[in-house]
Design a protein around this motif. Structure first.
Motif, PDB file in Angstrom:
ATOM      1  N   CYS A  93      31.477  48.750  24.390  1.00  0.00           N
ATOM      2  CA  CYS A  93      31.305  48.679  25.836  1.00  0.00           C
ATOM      3  C   CYS A  93      31.461  50.067  26.439  1.00  0.00           C
ATOM      4  CB  CYS A  93      32.347  47.730  26.420  1.00  0.00           C
ATOM      5  SG  CYS A  93      32.403  47.713  28.232  1.00  0.00           S
ATOM      6  N   GLN A  96      34.750  50.488  28.344  1.00  0.00           N
ATOM      7  CA  GLN A  96      35.922  50.656  27.492  1.00  0.00           C
ATOM      8  C   GLN A  96      35.926  52.032  26.832  1.00  0.00           C
ATOM      9  OE1 GLN A  96      37.149  47.276  25.199  1.00  0.00           O
ATOM     10  NE2 GLN A  96      37.846  48.536  23.488  1.00  0.00           N
ATOM     11  N   HIS A 105      44.429  53.139  29.517  1.00  0.00           N
ATOM     12  CA  HIS A 105      44.343  51.892  28.767  1.00  0.00           C
ATOM     13  C   HIS A 105      42.885  51.492  28.612  1.00  0.00           C
ATOM     14  CE1 HIS A 105      44.688  47.707  27.574  1.00  0.00           C
ATOM     15  NE2 HIS A 105      45.953  47.936  27.273  1.00  0.00           N
ATOM     16  N   LYS A 106      42.528  51.023  27.433  1.00  0.00           N
ATOM     17  CA  LYS A 106      41.119  50.755  27.129  1.00  0.00           C
ATOM     18  C   LYS A 106      40.470  49.720  28.036  1.00  0.00           C
ATOM     19  CE  LYS A 106      42.260  47.466  23.425  1.00  0.00           C
ATOM     20  NZ  LYS A 106      42.094  47.191  21.974  1.00  0.00           N
ATOM     21  N   TRP A 107      41.259  48.856  28.666  1.00  0.00           N
ATOM     22  CA  TRP A 107      40.689  47.835  29.531  1.00  0.00           C
ATOM     23  C   TRP A 107      40.812  48.171  31.014  1.00  0.00           C
ATOM     24  CZ3 TRP A 107      43.721  43.895  26.175  1.00  0.00           C
ATOM     25  CH2 TRP A 107      43.037  43.691  24.969  1.00  0.00           C
ATOM     26  N   LYS A 110      37.393  47.562  32.519  1.00  0.00           N
ATOM     27  CA  LYS A 110      36.662  46.418  31.961  1.00  0.00           C
ATOM     28  C   LYS A 110      36.908  45.159  32.799  1.00  0.00           C
ATOM     29  CE  LYS A 110      35.338  45.015  27.339  1.00  0.00           C
ATOM     30  NZ  LYS A 110      35.565  45.278  25.910  1.00  0.00           N
ATOM     31  N   THR A 112      37.791  41.485  33.964  1.00  0.00           N
ATOM     32  CA  THR A 112      38.805  40.568  33.441  1.00  0.00           C
ATOM     33  C   THR A 112      38.228  39.584  32.437  1.00  0.00           C
ATOM     34  OG1 THR A 112      40.026  40.753  35.518  1.00  0.00           O
ATOM     35  CG2 THR A 112      40.551  38.873  34.114  1.00  0.00           C
ATOM     36  N   CYS A 114      35.900  39.892  30.452  1.00  0.00           N
ATOM     37  CA  CYS A 114      35.578  40.539  29.175  1.00  0.00           C
ATOM     38  C   CYS A 114      36.821  40.736  28.323  1.00  0.00           C
ATOM     39  CB  CYS A 114      34.919  41.894  29.410  1.00  0.00           C
ATOM     40  SG  CYS A 114      33.281  41.814  30.115  1.00  0.00           S
ATOM     41  N   TRP A 115      37.846  41.371  28.888  1.00  0.00           N
ATOM     42  CA  TRP A 115      38.999  41.683  28.038  1.00  0.00           C
ATOM     43  C   TRP A 115      39.802  40.443  27.680  1.00  0.00           C
ATOM     44  CZ3 TRP A 115      43.867  40.660  29.812  1.00  0.00           C
ATOM     45  CH2 TRP A 115      44.112  40.706  31.188  1.00  0.00           C
ATOM     46  N   GLU A 170      45.660  41.032  24.064  1.00  0.00           N
ATOM     47  CA  GLU A 170      45.234  40.427  25.324  1.00  0.00           C
ATOM     48  C   GLU A 170      46.403  39.745  26.026  1.00  0.00           C
ATOM     49  OE1 GLU A 170      41.556  40.833  22.836  1.00  0.00           O
ATOM     50  OE2 GLU A 170      43.660  40.398  22.478  1.00  0.00           O
TER      51      GLU A 170
END
Length: 199
Positions: A93, A96, A105-107, A110, A112, A114-115, A170
């Motif tokens: 992505c 990301q 942070h990687k999310w 992104k 919601t 999706c992560w 998650e």
């Protein structure tokens, strides 16, 4: 519930086939990120966010899609041969990968939905994908029998990992969030968001 976990290369990012519907405010965050880092998003079409309608009639803003031919043997017949415009050729992505490059942070950017996938929120708590025989949360009718139970990470894998271990990242991220979507509707500038999200 035991699952295999996420393997985008193995399923060709099947969860991204229809793009993603955004929570209120997530569209503004994504537009701000794309404006600030245009070189990172140079492959996006001009209309990367669009108005959409889910098969049950639910409408909302979502990421656009482009044609993509899935070659996986178990491709669901009711899915489209399309993929989110933020998906890259290596099943990743763009949102990301930018976060990782920026050291946040990687999310952070992104959406919601999706992560969290394939987890859902039920009565304010995270819920695993349904077991066989339980209803798919996205079931509409026979023409659209569901979503989460049709992707590998949402199916029961008897020899797999307990769902709460497979998706521990998650769950941990969800437990730190006091408001969804994570950054939208808080009056923060993109610079403030990036500063707060540094790891």
């Amino acid at each position: 519930m035991r699952v295999k976990g996420c393997d985008p290369a193995g399923c060709q990012g099947l969860c991204c086939y229809d793009g993603v519907y955004l929570l209120a405010g997530e569209d503004e965050l994504i537009r701000a990120v794309v404006r600030k880092y245009p070189d990172h998003f140079k492959d996006l079409p001009a209309d990367y966010l669009v108005d959409g309608a889910w098969p049950d009639g639910t409408k909302g803003v979502k990421s656009a899609t482009r044609p993509f031919t899935f070659t996986t043997a178990d491709f669901p017949r009711h899915f489209n041969n399309t993929k989110c415009v933020f998906a890259t050729s290596d099943e990743r992505c763009m949102l990301q990968s930018l976060a990782v490059e920026l050291g946040v942070h990687k999310w952070t950017f992104k959406p919601t939905a999706c992560w969290l996938f394939p987890l859902t929120i039920k009565d304010g708590e995270l819920a695993p994908p349904p077991l066989p025989g339980e209803p798919d949360p996205d079931y509409v009718d026979d023409s659209y029998p569901g979503y989460v139970t049709f992707v590998p990470c949402g199916k029961l894998a008897p020899g797999g990992t307990p769902w709460d271990e497979a998706f521990a990242g998650e769950i941990a991220f969800f437990d730190t969030v006091d408001q969804l979507p994570l950054w939208a509707n808080r009056g923060l500038s993109l610079e403030e968001i990036i500063e707060r999200a540094k790891i």
